[in-house]
Design an enzyme around this catalytic site. Structure first.
Site, PDB file in Angstrom:
ATOM      1  N   MET A  96       0.828  -1.560  -0.287  1.00  0.00           N
ATOM      2  CA  MET A  96       0.127   0.076  -0.272  1.00  0.00           C
ATOM      3  C   MET A  96       0.882   1.017   0.005  1.00  0.00           C
ATOM      4  O   MET A  96       0.516   2.167   0.367  1.00  0.00           O
ATOM      5  CB  MET A  96      -0.658   0.229   0.943  1.00  0.00           C
ATOM      6  CG  MET A  96      -1.480  -1.028   1.302  1.00  0.00           C
ATOM      7  SD  MET A  96      -3.255  -0.452   1.979  1.00  0.00           S
ATOM      8  CE  MET A  96      -3.236  -0.793   3.953  1.00  0.00           C
TER       9      MET A  96
ATOM     10  N   HIS B 250       9.634  -3.612   3.540  1.00  0.00           N
ATOM     11  CA  HIS B 250       9.829  -4.044   1.849  1.00  0.00           C
ATOM     12  C   HIS B 250      10.269  -4.385   1.294  1.00  0.00           C
ATOM     13  O   HIS B 250      10.316  -4.694   0.003  1.00  0.00           O
ATOM     14  CB  HIS B 250       8.180  -2.655   1.823  1.00  0.00           C
ATOM     15  CG  HIS B 250       7.555  -2.255   2.002  1.00  0.00           C
ATOM     16  ND1 HIS B 250       7.200  -1.278   2.634  1.00  0.00           N
ATOM     17  CD2 HIS B 250       5.658  -3.083   2.093  1.00  0.00           C
ATOM     18  CE1 HIS B 250       5.735  -1.526   2.921  1.00  0.00           C
ATOM     19  NE2 HIS B 250       5.288  -2.752   2.729  1.00  0.00           N
TER      20      HIS B 250
ATOM     21  N   ARG C  33       5.548   3.038  13.210  1.00  0.00           N
ATOM     22  CA  ARG C  33       4.472   2.794  14.335  1.00  0.00           C
ATOM     23  C   ARG C  33       6.273   3.271  15.651  1.00  0.00           C
ATOM     24  O   ARG C  33       5.821   3.559  16.416  1.00  0.00           O
ATOM     25  CB  ARG C  33       3.868   2.291  14.887  1.00  0.00           C
ATOM     26  CG  ARG C  33       3.163   2.435  13.977  1.00  0.00           C
ATOM     27  CD  ARG C  33       1.719   1.147  14.631  1.00  0.00           C
ATOM     28  NE  ARG C  33       0.458   1.308  14.066  1.00  0.00           N
ATOM     29  CZ  ARG C  33       0.292  -0.057  12.770  1.00  0.00           C
ATOM     30  NH1 ARG C  33       1.105  -1.022  13.031  1.00  0.00           N
ATOM     31  NH2 ARG C  33      -0.217   0.199  11.991  1.00  0.00           N
TER      32      ARG C  33
HETATM   33  O1  PAF Z   1      -0.049  -5.799   3.390  1.00  0.00           O
HETATM   34  C1  PAF Z   1      -0.354  -4.785   2.782  1.00  0.00           C
HETATM   35  O2  PAF Z   1       0.556  -3.936   2.912  1.00  0.00           O
HETATM   36  C2  PAF Z   1      -1.718  -5.042   2.205  1.00  0.00           C
HETATM   37  O3  PAF Z   1      -2.747  -5.607   3.100  1.00  0.00           O
HETATM   38  C3  PAF Z   1      -1.805  -5.528   1.009  1.00  0.00           C
HETATM   39  C4  PAF Z   1      -1.299  -7.210   1.479  1.00  0.00           C
HETATM   40  C5  PAF Z   1      -0.517  -5.020   0.081  1.00  0.00           C
HETATM   41  C6  PAF Z   1      -3.250  -5.995   0.655  1.00  0.00           C
HETATM   42  O4  PAF Z   1      -3.679  -4.260   0.692  1.00  0.00           O
END
Ligand code: PAF
Length: 288
Positions: free
Chosen positions: A30, A37, A187
């Site tokens: 997101m 990430h 956070r």
């Molecule tokens: O973990 C996330 O960022 C979200 O839940 C995902 C997997 C991208 C689905 O919108």
């Protein structure tokens, strides 16, 4: 690096790659990318011919009391991170592209959701499963990457792939931690100085529980009690939950005789920290 907002264009591109026998690694997010990430992107880059990153703040997974509008966004930073990790395509759809019409089909996740963080977020995983189903059909990856910090989401994706027969390999990537063991999270900056000192005890408490199993304990309640005592002694945080469940089924167990997750959520003044450890019946860590 290509950036596209167009579903047909991306499907065309990924079809060509698949026809050429290329493996596509997919990292759904997101946005507002952080080190967690980056670990996913790094691994996807190493293991695949091509890497697709999606950035979409999915309204379906937000509850009425969760503020979708204030979800943090920083596309410039996200593009830099994607570039740094050799992403081939960023899929950046808007809401109209993903949900042009009200949905006629609802996905409902009926197991693995009424425990851990899912208990306080009804409908959340339905929204996650729906958006991922759409994204999997758009990207058609060989492998999809998720962080073990959100082990419940991984359990739900595991069920989604299995139940709906997606030919996609699920790769669970270990939680990225600070040097003192605190799981990295956006956070953490909200922790007060004293709380930041206490925060590493969250993972240590779980390790103390795991150690108890390694020493021969098989009763889940006794393990949970150990974790509770540790947290209460070492932190001022308020315990939201401590649970020990089978993993990835996320069911209660009478005795620890299989792979389990021991997980907790602890409220500090301005931050709620979650963490987990996954281990087998001998107390040996199996994931992460
Ligand atoms: O973990 C996330 O960022 C979200 O839940 C995902 C997997 C991208 C689905 O919108």
């Amino acid at each position: 690096m290509k950036i596209t907002t167009n579903i047909k264009e991306l499907q065309q591109r990924t079809s060509e790659w698949i026809a050429q026998g290329k493996k596509i690694g997919f990292v759904p997010t997101m946005g507002f990318l952080h080190e967690g990430h980056e670990a996913l992107l790094k691994k996807a880059r190493l293991e695949n011919d091509l890497v697709v990153l999606s950035i979409f703040v999915n309204p379906l997974q937000f509850g009425a009391n969760e503020d979708l509008d204030s979800y943090p966004r920083d596309q410039k930073h996200d593009k830099e991170i994607a570039e740094k990790h050799g992403v081939d395509v960023i899929f950046l759809p808007d809401e109209q592209t993903m949900y042009p019409n009200p949905l006629s089909i609802n996905l409902t996740v009926v197991r693995r959701t009424d425990v851990l963080c899912g208990r306080s977020r009804p409908g959340h995983f339905d929204g996650v499963a729906t958006v991922l189903t759409k994204l999997f059909n758009i990207v058609r990856p060989s492998r999809v990457y998720f962080g073990l910090k959100d082990a419940q989401q991984i359990a739900v994706v595991d069920a989604l792939l299995e139940d709906l027969n997606f030919p996609i390999e699920l790769i669970a990537v270990p939680t990225v931690r600070e040097e003192d063991g605190l799981a990295k999270s956006s956070r953490n900056v909200n922790l007060l100085d004293q709380e930041r000192k206490e925060a590493p005890y969250v993972q240590q408490a779980l390790q103390c529980g795991r150690q108890h199993v390694e020493n021969g304990e098989t009763n889940p309640e006794k393990v949970i009690e150990k974790v509770r005592q540790f947290l209460e002694k070492k932190t001022h945080g308020k315990i939201d939950y401590i649970e020990l469940l089978s993993y990835p089924m996320l069911q209660r167990v009478e005795t620890i005789d299989q792979q389990v997750i021991l997980a907790t959520a602890v409220y500090f003044q301005n931050a709620r920290l979650i963490d987990n450890v996954i281990f087998n019946e001998y107390g040996i860590k199996t994931l992460g």
